[in-house]
Design a protein around this motif. Structure first.
Motif, short mmCIF file in Angstrom:
data_model
loop_
_atom_site.label_atom_id
_atom_site.label_comp_id
_atom_site.label_asym_id
_atom_site.label_seq_id
_atom_site.Cartn_x
_atom_site.Cartn_y
_atom_site.Cartn_z
N GLU A 180 0.81 -1.21 0.00
CA GLU A 180 0.00 0.00 0.00
C GLU A 180 0.85 1.27 0.00
O GLU A 180 0.31 2.37 -0.11
CB GLU A 180 -0.94 0.00 1.21
N SER A 181 2.17 1.11 0.13
CA SER A 181 3.04 2.29 0.13
C SER A 181 3.07 2.89 -1.27
O SER A 181 2.64 2.29 -2.25
CB SER A 181 4.45 1.92 0.59
N ASN A 182 3.56 4.08 -1.34
CA ASN A 182 3.57 4.80 -2.62
C ASN A 182 4.82 4.48 -3.43
O ASN A 182 5.59 5.38 -3.77
CB ASN A 182 3.46 6.31 -2.36
N ASP A 223 6.76 3.85 -6.63
CA ASP A 223 6.60 4.24 -8.03
C ASP A 223 7.25 3.18 -8.91
O ASP A 223 8.43 3.26 -9.25
CB ASP A 223 7.23 5.62 -8.26
#
Length: 142
Positions: free
Chosen positions: A125-127, A129
């Motif tokens: 769920e972390s961002n 990229d």
């Protein structure tokens, strides 16, 4: 080669039950150690020997190299599975990975990563990229 994601839990005696598809590659005896990102790494004995050989070549005079080797080897231990595919994870490694009950094991090429279900969810769920990471992998020739 290890692939896939498997959700399972510690049994009542705090043993990990290694999924059959991962057990085939790990064998009945393997090495488990602290991994990066707050998980544990499990290596078949032959892959562990390859890693050992690579880490032996790091210069003893390099502080980062010494720290890296200490990190992996200080928590490492052999795990032997019983006939039902269960093995005991040492308490210090369970604490390091935040494992209490629910586990996610993932296949990552030559190793298996063992995550607490909570940490695996947080990681996913972390961002991160992934497009940017893919570009960097392209720069590495992948």
């Amino acid at each position: 080669m290890f692939i896939g994601e498997y959700q399972h839990a510690l049994d009542p005696k705090n043993r990990i039950i290694v999924p059959a598809k991962l057990r085939d590659g790990l064998g009945n005896k393997f090495v488990i150690t602290k991994g990066l990102d707050g998980c544990l790494y499990a290596y078949p004995l032959d892959e562990w020997r390859i890693l050992e050989d690579k880490l032996k070549t790091l210069p003893l005079t390099n502080k980062d190299a010494r720290s890296f080797v200490r990190f992996f080897f200080s928590g490492a231990c052999e795990v032997e599975l019983d006939k039902q595919g269960r093995g005991l994870i040492p308490q210090n490694l369970k604490e390091y990975a935040g494992i209490e009950k629910d586990i996610v094991s993932i296949g990552v090429l030559s190793r298996v990563e063992i995550w607490s279900k909570e940490k695996w969810s947080e990681y996913n769920e972390s961002n991160i990229d992934f497009d940017s990471i893919a570009e960097k992998m392209n720069d590495l020739g992948i």
